[in-house]
Design a protein around this motif. Structure first.
Motif, PDB file in Angstrom:
ATOM      1  N   ASP A   3      -1.776  -0.980  29.288  1.00  0.00           N
ATOM      2  CA  ASP A   3      -3.180  -1.262  29.554  1.00  0.00           C
ATOM      3  C   ASP A   3      -3.909   0.072  29.734  1.00  0.00           C
ATOM      4  OD1 ASP A   3      -5.595  -2.340  30.182  1.00  0.00           O
ATOM      5  OD2 ASP A   3      -4.993  -3.089  32.143  1.00  0.00           O
ATOM      6  N   TRP A   4      -4.704   0.454  28.719  1.00  0.00           N
ATOM      7  CA  TRP A   4      -5.414   1.733  28.741  1.00  0.00           C
ATOM      8  C   TRP A   4      -6.849   1.605  29.220  1.00  0.00           C
ATOM      9  CZ3 TRP A   4      -3.418   6.451  28.197  1.00  0.00           C
ATOM     10  CH2 TRP A   4      -2.136   6.535  27.700  1.00  0.00           C
ATOM     11  N   GLY A   5      -7.290   0.417  29.553  1.00  0.00           N
ATOM     12  CA  GLY A   5      -8.658   0.199  30.004  1.00  0.00           C
ATOM     13  C   GLY A   5      -9.035   1.017  31.229  1.00  0.00           C
ATOM     14  N   PRO A   6      -8.269   0.934  32.335  1.00  0.00           N
ATOM     15  CA  PRO A   6      -8.620   1.722  33.518  1.00  0.00           C
ATOM     16  C   PRO A   6      -8.605   3.229  33.276  1.00  0.00           C
ATOM     17  CG  PRO A   6      -7.077  -0.008  34.089  1.00  0.00           C
ATOM     18  CD  PRO A   6      -7.184  -0.005  32.604  1.00  0.00           C
ATOM     19  N   VAL A   7      -7.672   3.702  32.462  1.00  0.00           N
ATOM     20  CA  VAL A   7      -7.588   5.138  32.188  1.00  0.00           C
ATOM     21  C   VAL A   7      -8.808   5.613  31.406  1.00  0.00           C
ATOM     22  CG1 VAL A   7      -6.253   6.920  30.997  1.00  0.00           C
ATOM     23  CG2 VAL A   7      -5.069   5.088  32.211  1.00  0.00           C
ATOM     24  N   LEU A   8      -9.188   4.878  30.379  1.00  0.00           N
ATOM     25  CA  LEU A   8     -10.328   5.279  29.560  1.00  0.00           C
ATOM     26  C   LEU A   8     -11.653   5.158  30.316  1.00  0.00           C
ATOM     27  CD1 LEU A   8      -9.359   3.733  26.111  1.00  0.00           C
ATOM     28  CD2 LEU A   8      -9.235   6.122  26.822  1.00  0.00           C
ATOM     29  N   ILE A   9     -11.825   4.092  31.070  1.00  0.00           N
ATOM     30  CA  ILE A   9     -13.057   3.914  31.841  1.00  0.00           C
ATOM     31  C   ILE A   9     -13.186   5.002  32.898  1.00  0.00           C
ATOM     32  CG2 ILE A   9     -14.267   2.392  33.469  1.00  0.00           C
ATOM     33  CD1 ILE A   9     -14.419   1.419  30.616  1.00  0.00           C
ATOM     34  N   ALA A  10     -12.101   5.285  33.620  1.00  0.00           N
ATOM     35  CA  ALA A  10     -12.140   6.321  34.661  1.00  0.00           C
ATOM     36  C   ALA A  10     -12.427   7.696  34.072  1.00  0.00           C
ATOM     37  CB  ALA A  10     -10.828   6.336  35.435  1.00  0.00           C
ATOM     38  N   THR A  11     -11.808   8.029  32.950  1.00  0.00           N
ATOM     39  CA  THR A  11     -12.038   9.326  32.319  1.00  0.00           C
ATOM     40  C   THR A  11     -13.474   9.450  31.810  1.00  0.00           C
ATOM     41  OG1 THR A  11      -9.723   9.402  31.656  1.00  0.00           O
ATOM     42  CG2 THR A  11     -11.232  10.896  30.519  1.00  0.00           C
ATOM     43  N   LEU A  12     -13.963   8.423  31.163  1.00  0.00           N
ATOM     44  CA  LEU A  12     -15.327   8.437  30.637  1.00  0.00           C
ATOM     45  C   LEU A  12     -16.357   8.575  31.761  1.00  0.00           C
ATOM     46  CD1 LEU A  12     -17.151   8.066  28.104  1.00  0.00           C
ATOM     47  CD2 LEU A  12     -17.190   5.647  28.702  1.00  0.00           C
ATOM     48  N   ILE A  55     -16.935   2.200  38.779  1.00  0.00           N
ATOM     49  CA  ILE A  55     -15.527   1.924  38.459  1.00  0.00           C
ATOM     50  C   ILE A  55     -15.076   0.623  39.111  1.00  0.00           C
ATOM     51  CG2 ILE A  55     -14.259   3.141  40.282  1.00  0.00           C
ATOM     52  CD1 ILE A  55     -12.636   4.352  37.867  1.00  0.00           C
ATOM     53  N   THR A  56     -15.620   0.294  40.275  1.00  0.00           N
ATOM     54  CA  THR A  56     -15.308  -0.978  40.903  1.00  0.00           C
ATOM     55  C   THR A  56     -15.845  -2.137  40.076  1.00  0.00           C
ATOM     56  OG1 THR A  56     -15.372   0.061  43.077  1.00  0.00           O
ATOM     57  CG2 THR A  56     -15.580  -2.333  43.011  1.00  0.00           C
ATOM     58  N   ILE A  57     -17.058  -1.989  39.579  1.00  0.00           N
ATOM     59  CA  ILE A  57     -17.643  -3.055  38.747  1.00  0.00           C
ATOM     60  C   ILE A  57     -16.846  -3.241  37.469  1.00  0.00           C
ATOM     61  CG2 ILE A  57     -19.657  -3.654  37.334  1.00  0.00           C
ATOM     62  CD1 ILE A  57     -21.367  -2.341  39.566  1.00  0.00           C
ATOM     63  N   PHE A  58     -16.544  -2.155  36.768  1.00  0.00           N
ATOM     64  CA  PHE A  58     -15.856  -2.269  35.477  1.00  0.00           C
ATOM     65  C   PHE A  58     -14.405  -2.729  35.605  1.00  0.00           C
ATOM     66  CE2 PHE A  58     -19.101   0.805  33.773  1.00  0.00           C
ATOM     67  CZ  PHE A  58     -19.680  -0.105  32.903  1.00  0.00           C
ATOM     68  N   GLY A  63     -13.182  -6.547  34.870  1.00  0.00           N
ATOM     69  CA  GLY A  63     -11.781  -6.579  34.440  1.00  0.00           C
ATOM     70  C   GLY A  63     -11.593  -6.083  33.022  1.00  0.00           C
ATOM     71  N   VAL A  64     -12.006  -4.863  32.748  1.00  0.00           N
ATOM     72  CA  VAL A  64     -11.868  -4.280  31.417  1.00  0.00           C
ATOM     73  C   VAL A  64     -10.401  -3.966  31.155  1.00  0.00           C
ATOM     74  CG1 VAL A  64     -12.484  -2.343  29.942  1.00  0.00           C
ATOM     75  CG2 VAL A  64     -14.189  -3.331  31.461  1.00  0.00           C
ATOM     76  N   HIS A  65      -9.864  -4.479  30.044  1.00  0.00           N
ATOM     77  CA  HIS A  65      -8.485  -4.209  29.659  1.00  0.00           C
ATOM     78  C   HIS A  65      -8.446  -3.830  28.184  1.00  0.00           C
ATOM     79  CE1 HIS A  65      -6.884  -5.759  33.411  1.00  0.00           C
ATOM     80  NE2 HIS A  65      -7.724  -6.798  33.281  1.00  0.00           N
ATOM     81  N   ILE A  66      -7.722  -2.767  27.871  1.00  0.00           N
ATOM     82  CA  ILE A  66      -7.500  -2.345  26.486  1.00  0.00           C
ATOM     83  C   ILE A  66      -6.001  -2.197  26.306  1.00  0.00           C
ATOM     84  CG2 ILE A  66      -7.934  -0.572  24.749  1.00  0.00           C
ATOM     85  CD1 ILE A  66     -10.463   0.183  26.358  1.00  0.00           C
TER      86      ILE A  66
END
Length: 69
Positions: A3-12, A55-58, A63-66
């Motif tokens: 699941d790369w969603g949290p990593v990409l959202i946090a980095t962006l 980041i809490t909202i996303f 629940g963003v998941h990639i």
């Protein structure tokens, strides 16, 4: 599957909300400063609160998941 969603959202969000890179709240002598590459303690605090809220909202509320693989 990873699941790369949290990593990409946090980095962006980290790159976009770095104080002084694109904008700064509060700016040096103004409410908003754009691309001045300077920062203050208050600006770091404001950007940290905005980062935490987004980041809490996303990640938790939406629940963003990639998934890869």
């Amino acid at each position: 599957m990873a699941d790369w969603g949290p990593v990409l959202i946090a980095t962006l969000l980290f790159v976009l909300l770095t104080p002084g890179l694109l904008f700064q709240l509060p700016g040096q002598g103004r409410v908003v400063g754009f691309t001045n590459f300077q920062t203050s303690g208050l600006s770091i605090l404001v950007h940290t609160i905005i980062y935490f809220a987004l980041i809490t909202i996303f990640l938790i509320a939406i629940g963003v998941h990639i998934y890869t693989g």
